[in-house]
Every structure is written in structure tokens, then in C-alpha cells.
Write a protein that holds these residues in place. Structure first.
Motif, PDB file in Angstrom:
ATOM      1  N   GLN A  73      42.246  47.959  37.886  1.00 39.82           N
ATOM      2  CA  GLN A  73      41.570  49.133  37.343  1.00 39.82           C
ATOM      3  C   GLN A  73      40.612  48.765  36.208  1.00 39.82           C
ATOM      4  O   GLN A  73      40.612  49.377  35.134  1.00 39.82           O
ATOM      5  CB  GLN A  73      42.593  50.174  36.873  1.00 39.82           C
ATOM      6  N   VAL A  74      39.789  47.749  36.454  1.00 40.67           N
ATOM      7  CA  VAL A  74      38.732  47.386  35.516  1.00 40.67           C
ATOM      8  C   VAL A  74      37.533  48.265  35.830  1.00 40.67           C
ATOM      9  O   VAL A  74      36.844  48.057  36.833  1.00 40.67           O
ATOM     10  CB  VAL A  74      38.365  45.895  35.629  1.00 40.67           C
ATOM     11  N   ALA A  75      37.273  49.254  35.021  1.00 42.27           N
ATOM     12  CA  ALA A  75      36.250  50.246  35.308  1.00 42.27           C
ATOM     13  C   ALA A  75      34.861  49.618  35.333  1.00 42.27           C
ATOM     14  O   ALA A  75      34.481  48.882  34.421  1.00 42.27           O
ATOM     15  CB  ALA A  75      36.291  51.361  34.262  1.00 42.27           C
ATOM     16  N   GLY A  76      34.102  49.921  36.398  1.00 37.15           N
ATOM     17  CA  GLY A  76      32.713  49.465  36.491  1.00 37.15           C
ATOM     18  C   GLY A  76      32.536  47.994  36.724  1.00 37.15           C
ATOM     19  O   GLY A  76      31.434  47.463  36.544  1.00 37.15           O
ATOM     20  N   LEU A  77      33.579  47.265  37.178  1.00 40.84           N
ATOM     21  CA  LEU A  77      33.498  45.810  37.338  1.00 40.84           C
ATOM     22  C   LEU A  77      32.473  45.424  38.394  1.00 40.84           C
ATOM     23  O   LEU A  77      32.492  45.941  39.511  1.00 40.84           O
ATOM     24  CB  LEU A  77      34.872  45.255  37.719  1.00 40.84           C
ATOM     25  N   ASP A  78      31.575  44.507  38.038  1.00 40.47           N
ATOM     26  CA  ASP A  78      30.641  43.928  38.993  1.00 40.47           C
ATOM     27  C   ASP A  78      31.129  42.582  39.501  1.00 40.47           C
ATOM     28  O   ASP A  78      31.346  42.388  40.684  1.00 40.47           O
ATOM     29  CB  ASP A  78      29.263  43.754  38.354  1.00 40.47           C
ATOM     30  N   THR A  79      31.293  41.613  38.578  1.00 40.64           N
ATOM     31  CA  THR A  79      31.649  40.264  38.994  1.00 40.64           C
ATOM     32  C   THR A  79      32.109  39.455  37.783  1.00 40.64           C
ATOM     33  O   THR A  79      31.921  39.869  36.644  1.00 40.64           O
ATOM     34  CB  THR A  79      30.432  39.569  39.653  1.00 40.64           C
ATOM     35  N   VAL A  80      32.740  38.318  38.062  1.00 44.66           N
ATOM     36  CA  VAL A  80      33.027  37.346  37.007  1.00 44.66           C
ATOM     37  C   VAL A  80      31.861  36.366  36.961  1.00 44.66           C
ATOM     38  O   VAL A  80      31.285  36.022  37.990  1.00 44.66           O
ATOM     39  CB  VAL A  80      34.353  36.606  37.249  1.00 44.66           C
ATOM     40  N   LEU A  81      31.527  35.899  35.750  1.00 42.25           N
ATOM     41  CA  LEU A  81      30.335  35.080  35.590  1.00 42.25           C
ATOM     42  C   LEU A  81      30.628  33.670  35.109  1.00 42.25           C
ATOM     43  O   LEU A  81      30.327  32.695  35.798  1.00 42.25           O
ATOM     44  CB  LEU A  81      29.377  35.758  34.602  1.00 42.25           C
ATOM     45  N   TYR A  82      31.193  33.525  33.911  1.00 40.58           N
ATOM     46  CA  TYR A  82      31.330  32.214  33.295  1.00 40.58           C
ATOM     47  C   TYR A  82      32.605  32.183  32.447  1.00 40.58           C
ATOM     48  O   TYR A  82      33.187  33.217  32.134  1.00 40.58           O
ATOM     49  CB  TYR A  82      30.132  31.909  32.377  1.00 40.58           C
TER      50      TYR A  82
END
Length: 546
Positions: free
Chosen positions: A366-375
Motif C-alpha cells: 500500500q505504497v500510495a502513488g508508487l511508480d518504481t524503484v530507482l537507486y
């Protein structure tokens, strides 16, 4: 170079208790590079072995190298036609790092520190697919392998095969020493009335590494392929699928060691363990169908020795995760184990696994608005456990910093107008900086903690922050924290270890402090600053440029 957000943590001008986990960060610009034209790629490498990394940029016409601390230009390549796909290694055995680069007509090997061209390949044509440098014959010289594939020119009938050439150029002469061919599926049609099935296979990457086998460590040539399929009815529904194969060849006699259907390679690492060397791949596959855009995909960890598949583990499958599709993957050495960790993001969750064992460490839902992991990046205070940067798109574009130990949210910072391109530590002081590209500009940022969302006091740890700015002209600020009252000494030393100045030598209460060093009377160069506070001590490096 593994890999962007923190360089120095500046808290406040006045002392205050160390505050708790969730903070809002403001980015601070440390420097910028104005390239001659639009920047297409960014690399960070230590080319001369001095622990100070260089910044390598490509444009449509050149490769440019800049000092990673002062941002001054060092070298530019001859004019090239859209250079890309750089590989770094000591190609000519002079003790310094060189690089290879492909443009639209050739592959070039450059020795930038000596302003020399090591080799330029014969012209490559439109059948080119990929290339790699590596030592295929264990003579310590880098070699070049180039993969090409004939066009789909044959009649589209079931069972067609196309030829794939692997041409080998061995250093130091780089004459075309050898080549071998393999056959890959061109087209396959099958089915009955009302539907069809078509498939083909093509190379997407090549690896040349020493990999352990039953008889020791020998070079292997590994080709990753994408196996694409399409099925459906003319004018009706259609189903598409991408999977892949891994082909492994002996680098000397080109015999096929193994061929594994394991999805196309997304990322890979070669890891040493107990005097053995293994290839560990993160592989992916996906399929899309006609019913309400339903699709399925999966990612796999696959571990290879030179002659056998050691392990395969599916760590994400949309069918087992409520239809959520994975949308980002990050492989990093987060905790210093024998192996790496892999962070996966899906629609609204972030998960961390041990790589290559596929052990599940944690998941945050439930991470709101998550797009992606980056670095990944080092901690806010310049030491301790690393964090993971997650991009958030709702309600506004922003970035979350999650602790690698348990995924807990520690800080957030807003979007700043152009995308994050890399995280790295160019001056090797264990504090990362943030690199961002915007057309012909490269920006370098650190971060300042400005607001604590949760002001519940937590037990603090002493730390010595990286100075800001660094490099600096005339004066710079040093920050440190004390969890308990005590005697504190902060001193400045030159490159030869001679004490230049004592900034602090007194008893102080618990808190966070900043002190400014005015170096106007000193010579330009590298200096060190150290702290002694009871049982805590630390030393960091800074660069003074008049």
C-alpha cells in the motif's frame, strides 16, 4: 559505481535534538556541467585509480570526460556518430581504465588518459546486434566479440532458421582471429482454422566472463535472446508473449555448454564465492492478452555455472500477486553479504530479496502513488545502512527514501524538474550525490533535511557530516551531532597529515552543530577534517579550490 540522492546532510543552524524517521528534504546544487550539446548518456568511473571518479558524458558527436570533483573538462573523443554502449576496462594493460564505444559505423577502443585510439573495428552494417569486451582467452588482454544476425529475408514458413555470427577480435592486435555461428528461429507458424501462431528469436545482449565449471574457471561467451510470440485470429483478438533464452558457449572451442529457457536478461552479476565464480541473472518474461488488457509477467533469478544451471527461482508472478505487474527492479550490494539484494516494485508494493538465493527479506504494501524503484544511496548522515529511492507519481511527482533493512519510510523530497539519472560517490567519502540530466546540462545535488514530519525524539548516534560545499572556495561548513554532552575536538589537516587548524576544542551539550572553516589563507588542495568526541572519531576529505 553503484549507483543518487545524498551527498551531504545539512540540518539546521542551531543545535536541536536528533529527530525521528520521516523528514522532508531540500536538494542543494553542488555543481553543474554545461556540455557542448544534448547529453545522451552518463557514466561515472575511476579511470586513473586515485579514488576520485571521473564523469563521462556522451553527446550525438563525442564522448566527454570531466573531473568528478571540480567538473572541469579533461578529454573529448574525436568526432563520432551517435556514440553509445560504453564498456570500461584496462584494455592495453597500462594500469589505467580505457573504454570501448559503439557509434553507427564502428566500435572504437580509446585510451583517454594518453589521448590515444587503441583500435577501430571494421565497419559494421545493419545486421549488427550487440558487442562486448572481455578476456576470452585468458591472456590478460581485452578482446572484442560482435554479434550480427541476418535479416528475415526467407519465406515465412514453419521452422525457418536464421544465421547469427559472433566475430572475435583478440587483443592486443585486434585482428579478426575467429568467429562462430549459431542458428536461431526465424519464423514459426502453426495452428488451425481461425487462429495463428508466429514466433521468432533474436539476440539482445552478450556477456564474456570467467565462470566456474567442474574443471575450474574458464571464459564463457553468453548470449541472451528474446523469444517473441504472437497468437490470435486475423482481425480479432491477439495474444503477445516475450520470453527468452540464455546460450552459453565455451570461449575457446565455441561448443554449446547449455541453452536455457529463462527469460531475457534484465540485469546480471558475476559473483565469486568460495573460489568459484557464478553468473547470476535477473530474467523477465511477459504476455498480454485481449480480455480487459489482462496480462501476466514474471521475473526470475537464475544462477549458472559454466556447465549447469544451479538454481532458478521465480520471485515475482502477477498471477500470484493479485494481478499486479512489476514495474521496476534494482540490484545492489545493500548489506555487504556474499551476494546482492534485489528490490522489486509492483503496483503499490516494494519487496526486497537476497540475490541469488531468492530469500524474501521484506515487503511494504500500500505504497500510495508508487511508480518504481530507482537507486540505492548511503544514509542521510553519511554512514550506516543504505536506503532505496522510490519514485512516487501521485498526488504529485516526488521521491521516497526507504530504509534497506525493513523498507520503512525515512524521508521524502519533491520533484525538481528533471529526472534522476544516477547515484554515485565520486569522491569516495561514503556519501552519495545525485546526478540529473536536462538536455545539455548535468546537475549534481546533495540534500538538506528541512522538516521533520514526526518530531518524536529517538536515541541519536554521533556523526560527522560531509562538508558543504565541496569542492569549496574560501569557506565551507562542517556539521556534526552529539547524542550526549562531552568534550569535542575538530581539527583540519593537510594532505601530509600536518595539523592546519583546530576549529573546536571544548565541552558541548548534546545536539546538532555546524562550524565554518575559512581557508582563504591556505593553498588550494586536498584537506582532511576529523572529530574526536569521547569514544567516537571520524575523518573526511574535502577539496579547496581558489
Amino acid at each position: 559505481m553503484k549507483s543518487l540522492i545524498l551527498a551531504m546532510t545539512i540540518l539546521a543552524a542551531l543545535a536541536f535534538p536528533v529527530l525521528a524517521q520521516v523528514d522532508t528534504l531540500q536538494l542543494l546544487e553542488f555543481g553543474r556541467i554545461d556540455a557542448p550539446s544534448e547529453i545522451t548518456n552518463l557514466y561515472i568511473e575511476d579511470l586513473d585509480g586515485d579514488n576520485l571518479k571521473e564523469i563521462i558524458l556522451t553527446t550525438s558527436t563525442n564522448v566527454h570526460i570531466y573531473n568528478g570533483i571540480t567538473y572541469e573538462p579533461i578529454w573529448a573523443s574525436p568526432e563520432l556518430d551517435h556514440p553509445r554502449d560504453l564498456n570500461f576496462a584496462d584494455i592495453n594493460l597500462d594500469g589505467f581504465i580505457d573504454f570501448s564505444v559503439k557509434d553507427t559505423t564502428n566500435i572504437h577502443l580509446f585510451d583517454p588518459l594518453n589521448d590515444a585510439v587503441i583500435w577501430t573495428s571494421p565497419a559494421i552494417d545493419s545486421t549488427y546486434k550487440c558487442y562486448i569486451i572481455g578476456d576470452r582467452n585468458d591472456d590478460d588482454w581485452m578482446d572484442v566479440a560482435i554479434v550480427s544476425k541476418e535479416w528475415f529475408t526467407r519465406e515465412l514458413i514453419e521452422g525457418n532458421m536464421d544465421t547469427v555470427w559472433v566475430d572475435l577480435f583478440d587483443g592486443p592486435v585486434f585482428a579478426e582471429d575467429d568467429h562462430f555461428i549459431i542458428l536461431m528461429l526465424n519464423f514459426l507458424i502453426s495452428g488451425g482454422p481461425g487462429y495463428y501462431w508466429a514466433s521468432y528469436e533474436y539476440p539482445i545482449d552478450i556477456i564474456m566472463e570467467d565462470i566456474s565449471g567442474t574443471d575450474g574457471i574458464f571464459p564463457r561467451i553468453v548470449i541472451s535472446t528474446d523469444f517473441s510470440s504472437r497468437a490470435g485470429a486475423p482481425g480479432g483478438f491477439e495474444w503477445r508473449e516475450h520470453s527468452g533464452f540464455i546460450w552459453m558457449f565455451d570461449a575457446e572451442d565455441y561448443g554449446i555448454e547449455q541453452r536455457s529457457e529463462s527469460g531475457y536478461i534484465i540485469q546480471y552479476e558475476v559473483i565469486e564465492s568460495d573460489e568459484d565464480v557464478y553468473l547470476h541473472c535477473l530474467s523477465g518474461s511477459y504476455a498480454s492478452g485481449p480480455y480487459h488488457n489482462i496480462y501476466t509477467d514474471s521475473i526470475m533469478i537464475k544462477s549458472f555455472s559454466s556447465d549447469t544451471i544451479l538454481q532458478t527461482a521465480v520471485i515475482w508472478n502477477t498471477n500470484e500477486n493479485s494481478g499486479s505487474a512489476w514495474n521496476g527492479a534494482l540490484i545492489e550490494d545493500l548489506h555487504g553479504f556474499e551476494g546482492l539484494e534485489i528490490c522489486i516494485s509492483s503496483d503499490d508494493s516494494v519487496s526486497l530479496y537476497r540475490f541469488p538465493s531468492a530469500y524474501h527479506i521484506w515487503t511494504v504494501d500500500q505504497v500510495a502513488g508508487l511508480d518504481t524503484v530507482l537507486y540505492s544511496f548511503t544514509t542521510l548522515s553519511g554512514g550506516g545502512d543504505p536506503h532505496i529511492i522510490c519514485q512516487i507519481s501521485e498526488p504529485l511527482l516526488a521521491y521516497e527514501l526507504r530504509h534497506s533493512a525493513d523498507g520503512s519510510l525515512t524521508a521524502v523530497f519533491p520533484d525538481f524538474g528533471y529526472p534522476i539519472s544516477m547515484v554515485d560517490d565520486p569522491d569516495s567519502d561514503s556519501v552519495d550525490v545525485l546526478f540529473s540530466l536536462d538536455n545539455d546540462m548535468l546537475y549534481v545535488h546533495g540534500a538538506m533535511r528541512i522538516i521533520s514530519v514526526d518530531d518524536t525524539p529517538i536515541p541519536g548516534l554521533p556523526y560527522l557530516s560531509a562538508n558543504y560545499p565541496n569542492p569549496f572556495n574560501s569557506s565551507t561548513t562542517i556539521e556534526y551531532s552529539l547524542p550526549e554532552p562531552g568534550e569535542v575536538t575538530i581539527e583540519i589537516f593537510d594532505l601530509l597529515g600536518r595539523r592546519v587548524e583546530t576549529l573546536i576544542d571544548t565541552k558541548q551539550d548534546a545536539g546538532v552543530y555546524r562550524v565554518t572553516w575559512d581557508a582563504e589563507d591556505q593553498a588550494s588542495g586536498v584537506y582532511f577534517y576529523s572529530i574526536e568526541a569521547d569514544e567516537f572519531s571520524d575523518t573526511k576529505r574535502m577539496v579547496y579550490l581558489k
